[in-house]
Design an enzyme around this catalytic site. Structure first.
Site, PDB file in Angstrom:
ATOM      1  N   SER A   1      -3.798  10.495   1.539  1.00 48.99           N
ATOM      2  CA  SER A   1      -2.725   9.509   1.632  1.00 48.99           C
ATOM      3  C   SER A   1      -2.402   9.238   3.100  1.00 48.99           C
ATOM      4  CB  SER A   1      -1.475  10.042   0.928  1.00 48.99           C
ATOM      5  OG  SER A   1      -0.361   9.263   1.327  1.00 48.99           O
TER       6      SER A   1
ATOM      7  N   HIS B   1      -5.668   6.412   0.096  1.00 46.30           N
ATOM      8  CA  HIS B   1      -4.511   6.180  -0.767  1.00 46.30           C
ATOM      9  C   HIS B   1      -3.391   5.571   0.081  1.00 46.30           C
ATOM     10  CE1 HIS B   1      -1.899   7.291  -4.236  1.00 46.30           C
ATOM     11  NE2 HIS B   1      -0.982   7.587  -3.322  1.00 46.30           N
TER      12      HIS B   1
ATOM     13  N   ASP C   1       0.433   4.273   0.119  1.00 51.29           N
ATOM     14  CA  ASP C   1       1.713   4.341  -0.574  1.00 51.29           C
ATOM     15  C   ASP C   1       2.606   3.186  -0.156  1.00 51.29           C
ATOM     16  OD1 ASP C   1       1.542   6.827  -2.133  1.00 51.29           O
ATOM     17  OD2 ASP C   1       1.281   7.771  -0.171  1.00 51.29           O
TER      18      ASP C   1
ATOM     19  N   MET D   1       6.117   1.496  -0.634  1.00 52.38           N
ATOM     20  CA  MET D   1       7.476   1.833  -1.121  1.00 52.38           C
ATOM     21  C   MET D   1       8.447   0.750  -0.678  1.00 52.38           C
ATOM     22  SD  MET D   1       7.687   5.862  -0.146  1.00 52.38           S
ATOM     23  CE  MET D   1       6.288   6.978  -0.336  1.00 52.38           C
TER      24      MET D   1
ATOM     25  N   HIS E   1      -0.940   2.601  -4.245  1.00 50.22           N
ATOM     26  CA  HIS E   1       0.045   3.231  -5.125  1.00 50.22           C
ATOM     27  C   HIS E   1       1.367   2.520  -4.881  1.00 50.22           C
ATOM     28  CE1 HIS E   1       2.571   7.112  -6.056  1.00 50.22           C
ATOM     29  NE2 HIS E   1       2.751   6.161  -6.955  1.00 50.22           N
TER      30      HIS E   1
ATOM     31  N   MET F   1       5.005   1.979  -5.335  1.00 48.86           N
ATOM     32  CA  MET F   1       6.293   2.526  -5.755  1.00 48.86           C
ATOM     33  C   MET F   1       7.329   1.452  -5.493  1.00 48.86           C
ATOM     34  SD  MET F   1       5.571   6.281  -4.219  1.00 48.86           S
ATOM     35  CE  MET F   1       4.218   5.615  -3.279  1.00 48.86           C
TER      36      MET F   1
ATOM     37  N   MET G   1       2.285  11.952 -11.367  1.00 49.48           N
ATOM     38  CA  MET G   1       2.948  12.373 -10.123  1.00 49.48           C
ATOM     39  C   MET G   1       3.305  13.850 -10.234  1.00 49.48           C
ATOM     40  SD  MET G   1       2.974   9.933  -7.938  1.00 49.48           S
ATOM     41  CE  MET G   1       3.982  10.791  -6.712  1.00 49.48           C
TER      42      MET G   1
ATOM     43  N   ASP H   1      -0.928  13.398  -7.526  1.00 51.01           N
ATOM     44  CA  ASP H   1      -0.405  12.978  -6.217  1.00 51.01           C
ATOM     45  C   ASP H   1       0.896  13.717  -5.943  1.00 51.01           C
ATOM     46  OD1 ASP H   1       0.408  11.639  -3.944  1.00 51.01           O
ATOM     47  OD2 ASP H   1       0.717   9.705  -4.947  1.00 51.01           O
TER      48      ASP H   1
HETATM   49  C1  DX5 Z   1       4.669  10.454  -2.433  1.00 52.08           C
HETATM   50  C2  DX5 Z   1       3.382   9.727  -2.260  1.00 52.08           C
HETATM   51  C3  DX5 Z   1       2.223  10.599  -1.940  1.00 52.08           C
HETATM   52  C4  DX5 Z   1       2.385  11.406  -0.667  1.00 52.08           C
HETATM   53  C5  DX5 Z   1       1.792  12.750  -0.929  1.00 52.08           C
HETATM   54  O1  DX5 Z   1       5.576   9.660  -3.097  1.00 52.08           O
HETATM   55  O2  DX5 Z   1       3.041   9.005  -3.431  1.00 52.08           O
HETATM   56  O3  DX5 Z   1       1.005   9.885  -1.936  1.00 52.08           O
HETATM   57  O4  DX5 Z   1       1.759  10.857   0.453  1.00 52.08           O
HETATM   58  O5  DX5 Z   1       2.027  13.566   0.181  1.00 52.08           O
HETATM   59  P1  DX5 Z   1       1.702  15.113   0.157  1.00 52.08           P
HETATM   60  O6  DX5 Z   1       0.240  15.271  -0.147  1.00 52.08           O
HETATM   61  O7  DX5 Z   1       2.079  15.546   1.518  1.00 52.08           O
HETATM   62  O8  DX5 Z   1       2.552  15.726  -0.932  1.00 52.08           O
HETATM   63 ZN    ZN Z   2       1.002   8.158  -3.572  1.00 51.40          ZN
END
Ligand code: DX5
Ligand code: ZN
Length: 220
Positions: A8, A31, A33, A35, A64, A66, A135, A173
């Site tokens: 990620s 990956h 993220d 948000m 991903h 969110m 998750m 994840d």
């Molecule tokens: C959290 C994200 C993840 C995050 C994971 O909401 O969706 O992808 O980057 O980070 P680690 O591997 O540090 O838990």
């Molecule tokens: Zn993620």
């Protein structure tokens, strides 16, 4: 089934994203993220940056999302060149219509579940999707610890996928590291997102290789 590693870039240096994508070139997916500060209490990046990342990334992008209202926004990430787009079950109005639209645009379609969201309502829809993202932390931030209580859900999802005979991937994840990846693989995951474990490593390519090996030993 092969174990796929998707670092990620949430844990990358946001001022050097192209450089940091280059550092994970030996992984299977990057990956990303997304948000929106509504679905989760954090804000990262949106479509204009994603479009640029898709142009410069040496490996395919796994988005991903969110975000609220994925029905409106997710197809744009597919159009921007995402190899896979995962939206949250809790946010989607019409998950099947959205998954069909994503596939029509040439992307894989994934459905993500927060730790407290049951997988059962989606098990009848496996033919419509390419991946379930279980998750293993509450979405929103990197660096949290893996929630062991999500393992039974991964197991139930894998069982249903096996019985269906379909090739639906199961992604985990959150809190995935050398310490937790084997349990997640053993429960049935085959795609592993890791942010802090990869970008926090001294030698990133060797960390990716180690995670892949550990997962492959337990991937059925
Ligand atoms: C959290 C994200 C993840 C995050 C994971 O909401 O969706 O992808 O980057 O980070 P680690 O591997 O540090 O838990
Ligand atoms: Zn993620």
């Amino acid at each position: 089934m092969a174990a796929l590693i998707a670092p990620s870039i949430l844990s990358a240096d946001f001022a050097n994203l192209e450089r940091d994508l280059g550092r994970i070139a030996s992984a299977d997916y990057a990956h990303v993220d997304v948000m929106d500060n509504h679905f989760v209490p954090n804000l990262t990046l949106g479509l204009p940056i994603f479009e640029r990342l898709a142009k410069v990334s040496p490996i395919p992008l796994d988005a991903h999302l969110m975000i609220e209202n994925p029905d409106r926004w997710a197809p744009e990430f597919a159009e921007a060149g995402a190899a896979s787009v995962t939206f949250h079950a809790e946010a989607a109005q019409a998950p099947v219509r959205l998954a069909r639209e994503l596939r029509k645009l040439g992307s894989r379609a994934g459905v993500a579940l927060r730790p407290a969201t049951p997988v059962e309502p989606y098990l009848d829809l496996l033919a419509e999707i390419d991946m379930i993202l279980v998750m293993t932390v509450e979405p929103g931030f990197g660096g949290q610890s893996f929630i062991e209580g999500t393992l039974p859900k991964i197991r139930r999802a894998r069982q249903a996928v096996s019985e269906s005979g379909l090739d639906v991937w199961i992604q985990v994840d959150g809190g995935v590291s050398r310490d937790t990846i084997e349990r997640a693989a053993d429960a049935g995951a085959n795609v592993f997102v890791a942010g802090s474990a990869v970008y926090g490593a001294e030698d990133i390519p060797s960390e990716i290789a180690t995670l892949r090996e550990l997962a492959a030993k337990h991937t059925h």
